[in-house]
Design a protein around this motif. Structure first.
Motif, PDB file in Angstrom:
ATOM      1  N   HIS A  37       0.771  -1.234   0.044  1.00  0.00           N
ATOM      2  CA  HIS A  37      -0.077  -0.006  -0.048  1.00  0.00           C
ATOM      3  C   HIS A  37       0.920   1.214   0.336  1.00  0.00           C
ATOM      4  N   ALA A  38       2.141   1.075   0.089  1.00  0.00           N
ATOM      5  CA  ALA A  38       3.090   2.076   0.195  1.00  0.00           C
ATOM      6  C   ALA A  38       4.257   2.100  -0.856  1.00  0.00           C
ATOM      7  N   ASN A  39       4.998   3.291  -1.206  1.00  0.00           N
ATOM      8  CA  ASN A  39       6.098   3.119  -2.061  1.00  0.00           C
ATOM      9  C   ASN A  39       7.102   2.782  -1.066  1.00  0.00           C
ATOM     10  N   PRO A  40       8.101   1.912  -1.242  1.00  0.00           N
ATOM     11  CA  PRO A  40       9.063   1.452  -0.009  1.00  0.00           C
ATOM     12  C   PRO A  40      10.215   2.510   0.077  1.00  0.00           C
ATOM     13  N   THR A  41      10.410   3.320  -0.784  1.00  0.00           N
ATOM     14  CA  THR A  41      11.848   4.356  -0.641  1.00  0.00           C
ATOM     15  C   THR A  41      11.302   5.631  -1.489  1.00  0.00           C
ATOM     16  N   ASP A  42      10.526   6.308  -0.758  1.00  0.00           N
ATOM     17  CA  ASP A  42      10.186   7.629  -1.218  1.00  0.00           C
ATOM     18  C   ASP A  42      11.096   8.845  -0.857  1.00  0.00           C
ATOM     19  N   VAL A  43      11.406   9.540  -1.724  1.00  0.00           N
ATOM     20  CA  VAL A  43      12.184  10.811  -1.645  1.00  0.00           C
ATOM     21  C   VAL A  43      11.414  11.911  -1.036  1.00  0.00           C
ATOM     22  N   ILE A  44      11.659  12.310   0.259  1.00  0.00           N
ATOM     23  CA  ILE A  44      10.944  13.546   0.801  1.00  0.00           C
ATOM     24  C   ILE A  44      11.684  14.627   1.049  1.00  0.00           C
ATOM     25  N   ILE A  45      11.437  15.761   0.286  1.00  0.00           N
ATOM     26  CA  ILE A  45      12.120  16.942   0.110  1.00  0.00           C
ATOM     27  C   ILE A  45      11.302  17.928   1.173  1.00  0.00           C
ATOM     28  N   ASN A  46      12.240  18.522   1.880  1.00  0.00           N
ATOM     29  CA  ASN A  46      11.800  19.477   3.048  1.00  0.00           C
ATOM     30  C   ASN A  46      12.070  20.983   2.499  1.00  0.00           C
ATOM     31  N   VAL A  47      11.001  21.241   1.963  1.00  0.00           N
ATOM     32  CA  VAL A  47      11.126  22.894   1.301  1.00  0.00           C
ATOM     33  C   VAL A  47      11.344  23.787   2.534  1.00  0.00           C
ATOM     34  N   ASN A  48      11.083  23.564   3.722  1.00  0.00           N
ATOM     35  CA  ASN A  48      11.216  24.362   4.945  1.00  0.00           C
ATOM     36  C   ASN A  48      12.710  24.272   5.669  1.00  0.00           C
ATOM     37  N   TYR A  49      13.447  23.515   5.257  1.00  0.00           N
ATOM     38  CA  TYR A  49      14.714  23.266   5.844  1.00  0.00           C
ATOM     39  C   TYR A  49      15.330  24.670   5.449  1.00  0.00           C
ATOM     40  N   GLY A  50      16.216  25.142   6.511  1.00  0.00           N
ATOM     41  CA  GLY A  50      16.981  26.304   6.255  1.00  0.00           C
ATOM     42  C   GLY A  50      16.170  27.711   6.909  1.00  0.00           C
ATOM     43  N   LEU A  51      14.873  27.395   7.308  1.00  0.00           N
ATOM     44  CA  LEU A  51      14.046  28.465   7.402  1.00  0.00           C
ATOM     45  C   LEU A  51      13.922  28.965   8.971  1.00  0.00           C
ATOM     46  N   ASN A  52      14.042  29.965   9.666  1.00  0.00           N
ATOM     47  CA  ASN A  52      13.601  30.237  10.943  1.00  0.00           C
ATOM     48  C   ASN A  52      12.214  30.226  11.266  1.00  0.00           C
ATOM     49  N   SER A  53      11.821  30.051  12.554  1.00  0.00           N
ATOM     50  CA  SER A  53      10.313  30.076  12.738  1.00  0.00           C
ATOM     51  C   SER A  53       9.346  31.138  12.246  1.00  0.00           C
ATOM     52  N   ASP A  54       9.976  32.203  11.916  1.00  0.00           N
ATOM     53  CA  ASP A  54       9.324  33.282  11.288  1.00  0.00           C
ATOM     54  C   ASP A  54       9.355  33.270   9.640  1.00  0.00           C
ATOM     55  N   ILE A 193      12.196   7.263   2.865  1.00  0.00           N
ATOM     56  CA  ILE A 193      11.499   6.196   3.788  1.00  0.00           C
ATOM     57  C   ILE A 193      10.378   5.958   3.225  1.00  0.00           C
ATOM     58  N   TRP A 194       9.470   4.727   3.524  1.00  0.00           N
ATOM     59  CA  TRP A 194       8.457   4.314   2.717  1.00  0.00           C
ATOM     60  C   TRP A 194       7.226   5.351   3.052  1.00  0.00           C
ATOM     61  N   PHE A 195       6.589   5.347   1.913  1.00  0.00           N
ATOM     62  CA  PHE A 195       5.340   6.588   1.867  1.00  0.00           C
ATOM     63  C   PHE A 195       4.016   6.055   1.262  1.00  0.00           C
ATOM     64  N   HIS A 196       2.925   6.571   1.846  1.00  0.00           N
ATOM     65  CA  HIS A 196       1.654   6.090   1.207  1.00  0.00           C
ATOM     66  C   HIS A 196       1.668   6.664  -0.399  1.00  0.00           C
ATOM     67  N   THR A 197       1.409   5.604  -1.273  1.00  0.00           N
ATOM     68  CA  THR A 197       1.390   6.039  -2.812  1.00  0.00           C
ATOM     69  C   THR A 197       0.516   6.976  -2.872  1.00  0.00           C
ATOM     70  N   THR A 198      -0.802   7.191  -2.063  1.00  0.00           N
ATOM     71  CA  THR A 198      -1.574   8.365  -2.371  1.00  0.00           C
ATOM     72  C   THR A 198      -1.187   9.944  -1.706  1.00  0.00           C
ATOM     73  N   GLN A 199      -0.219   9.820  -1.084  1.00  0.00           N
ATOM     74  CA  GLN A 199       0.498  10.790  -0.436  1.00  0.00           C
ATOM     75  C   GLN A 199      -0.715  11.356   0.574  1.00  0.00           C
ATOM     76  N   LEU A 200      -1.125  10.775   1.486  1.00  0.00           N
ATOM     77  CA  LEU A 200      -2.341  11.041   2.162  1.00  0.00           C
ATOM     78  C   LEU A 200      -1.923  12.314   2.773  1.00  0.00           C
ATOM     79  N   TRP A 201      -2.917  13.018   3.073  1.00  0.00           N
ATOM     80  CA  TRP A 201      -2.848  14.700   3.597  1.00  0.00           C
ATOM     81  C   TRP A 201      -2.226  14.527   4.941  1.00  0.00           C
ATOM     82  N   HIS A 202      -2.673  13.767   5.834  1.00  0.00           N
ATOM     83  CA  HIS A 202      -2.085  13.844   7.224  1.00  0.00           C
ATOM     84  C   HIS A 202      -0.624  13.344   7.419  1.00  0.00           C
TER      85      HIS A 202
END
Length: 205
Positions: A37-54, A193-202
């Motif tokens: 039910h999931a892709n075994p090795t998805d690449v997850i990109i953090n577009v918020n890396y390098g940002l302060n809390s503001d 890491i593995w990830f749901h194929t449908t990219q569930l919103w939660h």
């Protein structure tokens, strides 16, 4: 192989499938390949890396370089095009399974390179790797906690694929507790890491 295990899920790994099947009779086991039910090795990109809390960009060059390119869809597309999903399927998964048609991971380095050229990412210092459009050094880590035995070899292939288009990444493997803590602290630019194929919103945190 001694037949002492009643059940194994991801601990029964794909690289040992031939061994399991050769010993099915003596170990009194049955080795199944099931759908996932999931892709075994998805690449997850953090577009918020390098940002302060503001929302402002941090002062260090690594953060500034990442934010300069990751917010450009052409960079993310170049990462995708450079990945050769069929090579991953053959090399890591022994041909079991199929590639995900949602993404064009075709190993098209020419198409990927053209997008980076269009962005203005060129190799300024002659080390074989591209700098950001403003000339900053770009290098990032692909984090993982070695949760399954396919993750590290996939990460190593990603480093090769992206190196072929002049992008410098490294595999960083750590324990799951540190990875979780670092993720909460927004210290991870990318992980696999593995990830749901449908990219569930939660799961889109």
């Amino acid at each position: 192989m001694t037949g002492e295990a009643d059940f194994g899920r991801e601990s029964a790994t794909i690289d040992n499938i031939s061994l399991y099947r050769e010993n099915e009779a003596t170990a009194n086991i049955t080795a199944y390949i099931t759908s996932k039910h999931a892709n075994p090795t998805d690449v997850i990109i953090n577009v918020n890396y390098g940002l302060n809390s503001d929302g402002t960009v941090k002062d260090d060059e690594a953060s500034q370089a990442w934010q300069e390119v990751v917010q450009d869809v052409r960079f993310r597309q170049a990462l995708m095009y450079a990945i050769d999903a069929n090579e991953i399927l053959d090399a890591v998964y022994k041909g079991f399974g199929e590639t995900n048609p949602t993404y064009d991971c075709s190993g098209d380095t020419e198409k990927a390179g053209a997008l980076l050229d269009e962005m203005g990412m060129v190799d300024i210092d002659g080390d074989g790797y591209r700098e950001t459009p403003s000339g900053k050094h770009l290098e990032w880590q692909i984090w993982n906690a070695s949760e399954a035995n396919d993750i590290i070899p996939v990460c190593e292939l990603l480093v090769e694929f992206w190196g072929d288009i002049g992008l410098k990444a490294q595999v960083y493997t750590t324990d799951s507790t540190l990875l979780s803590t670092s993720q909460e602290a927004n210290e991870i630019p990318m992980r696999v890491i593995w990830f749901h194929t449908t990219q569930l919103w939660h799961y889109q945190d």
